[in-house]
Design an enzyme around this catalytic site. Structure first.
Site, mmCIF file in Angstrom:
data_model
loop_
_atom_site.group_PDB
_atom_site.id
_atom_site.type_symbol
_atom_site.label_atom_id
_atom_site.label_comp_id
_atom_site.label_asym_id
_atom_site.label_seq_id
_atom_site.Cartn_x
_atom_site.Cartn_y
_atom_site.Cartn_z
ATOM 1 N N HIS A 200 -9.244 10.151 5.500
ATOM 2 C CA HIS A 200 -8.113 9.573 6.238
ATOM 3 C C HIS A 200 -7.689 10.508 7.366
ATOM 4 O O HIS A 200 -7.464 10.080 8.505
ATOM 5 C CB HIS A 200 -6.928 9.356 5.293
ATOM 6 C CG HIS A 200 -6.930 8.011 4.637
ATOM 7 N ND1 HIS A 200 -6.304 6.915 5.179
ATOM 8 C CD2 HIS A 200 -7.493 7.585 3.482
ATOM 9 C CE1 HIS A 200 -6.474 5.863 4.377
ATOM 10 N NE2 HIS A 200 -7.192 6.246 3.338
ATOM 11 N N HIS B 43 1.103 4.017 -3.294
ATOM 12 C CA HIS B 43 0.861 5.461 -3.204
ATOM 13 C C HIS B 43 2.115 6.271 -3.521
ATOM 14 O O HIS B 43 2.012 7.432 -3.908
ATOM 15 C CB HIS B 43 0.297 5.818 -1.824
ATOM 16 C CG HIS B 43 -1.170 5.509 -1.711
ATOM 17 N ND1 HIS B 43 -2.143 6.320 -2.250
ATOM 18 C CD2 HIS B 43 -1.831 4.465 -1.157
ATOM 19 C CE1 HIS B 43 -3.343 5.802 -2.016
ATOM 20 N NE2 HIS B 43 -3.180 4.670 -1.356
ATOM 21 N N HIS C 239 -7.880 -0.766 -4.494
ATOM 22 C CA HIS C 239 -8.491 -0.743 -3.162
ATOM 23 C C HIS C 239 -9.705 -1.674 -3.094
ATOM 24 O O HIS C 239 -9.953 -2.305 -2.065
ATOM 25 C CB HIS C 239 -8.853 0.696 -2.778
ATOM 26 C CG HIS C 239 -7.650 1.542 -2.434
ATOM 27 N ND1 HIS C 239 -7.015 2.341 -3.352
ATOM 28 C CD2 HIS C 239 -6.951 1.681 -1.278
ATOM 29 C CE1 HIS C 239 -5.979 2.949 -2.772
ATOM 30 N NE2 HIS C 239 -5.915 2.571 -1.514
ATOM 31 N N HIS D 148 -12.738 2.675 3.105
ATOM 32 C CA HIS D 148 -12.611 2.365 1.679
ATOM 33 C C HIS D 148 -13.846 1.662 1.136
ATOM 34 O O HIS D 148 -14.132 1.744 -0.061
ATOM 35 C CB HIS D 148 -11.322 1.593 1.392
ATOM 36 C CG HIS D 148 -10.205 2.538 1.070
ATOM 37 N ND1 HIS D 148 -10.045 3.091 -0.180
ATOM 38 C CD2 HIS D 148 -9.257 3.099 1.848
ATOM 39 C CE1 HIS D 148 -9.031 3.935 -0.164
ATOM 40 N NE2 HIS D 148 -8.532 3.964 1.060
ATOM 41 N N GLU E 36 -9.888 10.419 -5.574
ATOM 42 C CA GLU E 36 -8.596 10.180 -4.888
ATOM 43 C C GLU E 36 -8.086 11.349 -4.064
ATOM 44 O O GLU E 36 -7.614 11.090 -2.945
ATOM 45 C CB GLU E 36 -7.523 9.749 -5.903
ATOM 46 C CG GLU E 36 -6.269 9.290 -5.190
ATOM 47 C CD GLU E 36 -5.118 8.923 -6.114
ATOM 48 O OE1 GLU E 36 -5.181 9.131 -7.321
ATOM 49 O OE2 GLU E 36 -4.123 8.442 -5.567
ATOM 50 N N HIS F 156 0.830 -1.205 0.000
ATOM 51 C CA HIS F 156 0.000 0.000 0.000
ATOM 52 C C HIS F 156 0.869 1.261 0.000
ATOM 53 O O HIS F 156 0.610 2.218 -0.732
ATOM 54 C CB HIS F 156 -0.929 -0.027 1.226
ATOM 55 C CG HIS F 156 -1.983 1.026 1.200
ATOM 56 N ND1 HIS F 156 -2.034 2.051 2.110
ATOM 57 C CD2 HIS F 156 -3.023 1.240 0.350
ATOM 58 C CE1 HIS F 156 -3.066 2.831 1.835
ATOM 59 N NE2 HIS F 156 -3.682 2.368 0.777
ATOM 60 N N HIS G 234 -11.281 11.429 -0.377
ATOM 61 C CA HIS G 234 -10.571 10.260 0.154
ATOM 62 C C HIS G 234 -9.519 10.667 1.180
ATOM 63 O O HIS G 234 -9.449 10.114 2.274
ATOM 64 C CB HIS G 234 -9.922 9.482 -1.002
ATOM 65 C CG HIS G 234 -8.859 8.534 -0.551
ATOM 66 N ND1 HIS G 234 -7.526 8.740 -0.797
ATOM 67 C CD2 HIS G 234 -8.931 7.399 0.181
ATOM 68 C CE1 HIS G 234 -6.826 7.758 -0.259
ATOM 69 N NE2 HIS G 234 -7.649 6.926 0.344
HETATM 70 CU CU LIG Z 1 -7.384 5.344 1.570
#
Ligand SMILES: [Cu+2]
Length: 625
Positions: A304, A160, A181, A340, A285, A156, A300
């Site tokens: 977080h 990114h 995801h 997610h 995103e 992950h 998104h």
């Molecule tokens: Cu995420």
């Protein structure tokens, strides 16, 4: 301040000696307190710009941090390679446990040459990856072993890194953001179903986040705070001095996204844009390809940040952020999957609105699949379609301080006995056919009782590969270890030091962990459905002459278009009208299914019953050496 050398990075020769990059991650000197203080100053100067200082509480989900990181990466990548490594080494020596330094080091080196092989981050920044096992009575702890697998965090984190949202999106980045995801969710659900925990439920605006978040979390990683169970959200979150996020604003962005998906139109600054999965993914995103950040925001990433700040919404108490703040630690937190699942609900609405495939959209003239079987490689213990998983102790060599004094961390992880697919193909045409085989796996627990549409998004991609099939009947074999989903091979610091690194292919560190390719199943044997469809690679392939390299399914190809023209997840990328996989198999001749049993054993040699054939045990032992 150290002057920048502003040459183009493309003028530097390829740097084959990967071991010479190691000092960027494992500084050659010891770091005494005085050394760290002086290194701090030098490290900051290495970044060429006073605005690019090392960020202590770095988060890839903070747009401000990412812009600052992008600035540092762009400046650093202009340095000649030896100066770059020197600068990175200085920074690492000054900030040995900094996620920010690791992040920009990896991005800067790959900005110069994406084929460079870098040491795995769980070895060079172990403090972010290894904590003591989670204890306590929370039923979610039953899946800690999966969420805390270092390979998931590495995958992950690296995904990114190679798809930063503060740069122009790479080919089909938005679509891959959604698909990668979604596949994490499908794999997580597979494990949940095996434990009778039910599929993960969404948590986000309109999806239960006005009620307390029932999942707490304590990953015991330094610098990441715990979250008690049943925490409510605040209305306002403050990040730094001047950045405020109102929870209601995220609700508004969510509403606008659903509205746009329903209308089939995203509102761009210069007019309407038809919704595609790629454009929608870019917008959610939200990367530089977002249709319109003023309307759709930064949903998104802000989710977080908000969830990571639940303990201290306005930063009044200086409490460290929770796991959701980092791409490395977020997958350890159960709420990552709930958040997610909410994000995927937006994509799922788009998938649902697509016109379903008809038989003629799926079939290929002259090609039919007769059967598929899976066999543990060289292992007679299981038999046909009997797959074996087991938990094992894995020893990870890490470098938390002095590179000459590695520290071994032991963790219990899942693994499986490697297996082979055998697919019988009939080609009634006169010419050889170049076929792409797409292999998926779904839990029969999910498939029972409902329609295929209800469980469409539980299908886990296992592999995608290309093979030439001559006229007639042919058995095509494929090893599980060659899967296009997993990292092609694990490369360690030791491999790099000793030159045991081949130059074939590009290993960006992105890829599903090899040990988690096959879900764990159950001790009594969990039934699962394998689904294979073969289609024409001359039509589907962007460049049909090229094979599909490892980890391409979830990570794409470095500096190249995503090689498969079909929508990601095909044929489960949209609403499906077949009632069951069996119906699909009957009507679409170029697909085939089989039921397999995934049994979790105490060790790979364990037999389901007690009598032992010495020869069988010997064979199965060879396999795990
Ligand atoms: Cu995420």
């Amino acid at each position: 301040m150290k002057p920048c050398s502003c040459r183009s990075s493309s003028s530097f020769p390829r740097y084959a000696a990967h071991s010479e990059l190691l000092p960027a991650f494992l500084p050659r000197r010891h770091t005494t307190r005085d050394q760290i203080l002086s290194d701090n100053a030098r490290a900051n100067n290495c970044l060429c710009s006073p605005s690019c200082e090392v960020i202590d509480d770095f988060s890839t989900f903070s747009e401000a941090h990412m812009i600052q990181a992008g600035c540092a990466v762009a400046q650093l990548a202009r340095l000649p390679r030896s100066s770059l490594v020197d600068a990175l080494e200085t920074m690492k020596a000054g900030h040995p446990h900094s996620e920010y330094v690791e992040y920009i080091s990896r991005r800067a080196l790959h900005a110069q040459d994406p084929t460079l092989i870098l040491p795995p981050i769980h070895q060079t920044l172990p403090s972010l990856f290894f904590g003591p096992p989670e204890g306590g009575r929370d039923p979610e702890h039953r899946l800690s072993w999966w969420r805390e697998d270092p390979g998931i965090a590495t995958h992950h984190f690296n995904w990114h890194i190679y798809y930063p949202y503060t740069e122009p999106p790479r080919d089909r980045q938005g679509e891959l953001f959604a698909y990668m995801h979604q596949q994490m969710l499908a794999r997580y659900d597979f494990e949940r179903l095996a434990l009778d925990m039910g599929r993960v439920t969404a948590y986000g605006p309109g999806y239960g986040w006005n009620s307390p978040l029932k999942e707490g979390c304590n990953i015991r990683i330094p610098g990441k705070s715990f979250r008690p169970a049943n925490m409510p959200l605040a209305h306002l979150y403050r990040f730094g001095w001047c950045s405020v996020t109102l929870v209601d604003v995220l609700s508004r962005h969510k509403d606008m996204l659903f509205y746009s998906v329903a209308r089939g139109i995203l509102e761009g600054p210069e007019g309407n844009i038809p919704v595609s999965m790629d454009h929608l993914g870019n917008t959610v995103e939200a990367n530089m390809g977002s249709a319109n950040k003023k309307i759709y925001g930064n949903l998104h990433n802000q989710g977080h940040n908000i969830i990571a700040s639940m303990n201290d919404p306005e930063g009044e108490y200086g409490i460290e952020k929770g796991p959701m703040i980092s791409t490395a630690t977020a997958p350890k937190d159960p709420v990552f999957y709930r958040w997610h699942k909410f994000i995927d609900a937006i994509f799922e609405t788009f998938r649902y609105n697509q016109v379903p495939y008809e038989v003629e959209d799926l079939e290929m003239a002259g090609i039919s699949l007769e059967s598929v079987s899976l066999n543990c490689h060289g292992n007679k213990v299981g038999g046909d379609n009997a797959l074996i998983t087991f938990m094992k102790e894995q020893h990870y060599v890490t470098y938390p301080g002095n590179p000459e004094q590695p520290v071994t961390v032991t963790k219990e992880i899942l693994d499986h006995v490697p297996f082979r697919y055998t697919i019988k193909v009939r080609n009634t045409g006169a010419e050889p056919a170049l076929l792409v085989f797409r292999i998926f796996l779904a839990s029969c627990v999910g498939l029972e009782g409902g329609s295929l549409e209800e469980v469409r998004n539980t299908f886990v991609e296992m592999d995608k590969f290309v093979d030439l099939v001559p006229p007639g009947i042919l058995e095509v074999s494929r090893e599980s270890t060659d899967s296009s989903v997993i990292l092609p091979e694990e490369i360690t610091v030791d491999d790099i030091k000793s030159g045991r690194v081949s130059e074939e292919g590009v290993r960006c560190g992105c890829g599903w962990p090899r040990n988690l390719l096959l879900p764990r199943g159950t001790p009594g044997g969990m039934k699962a459905k394998v689904f294979v469809i073969a289609t024409d690679w001359m039509v589907d392939g962007v460049n049909p002459d090229e094979a599909l390299p490892g980890s391409v399914s979830y990570c794409g190809k470095t500096n190249a278009p995503y090689p498969d023209k079909r929508d990601m997840g095909f044929p489960f990328d949209r609403a499906i009208e077949f009632g069951s996989v069996e119906e699909m198999e009957r009507k679409v001749r170029n697909c085939v299914t089989a039921t397999v049993t995934i049994s979790q054993r105490k060790h790979p040699q364990q037999r389901p019953s007690s009598p032992k054939d010495p020869q069988e045990v010997e064979n199965s032992f060879v396999l795990v050496k």
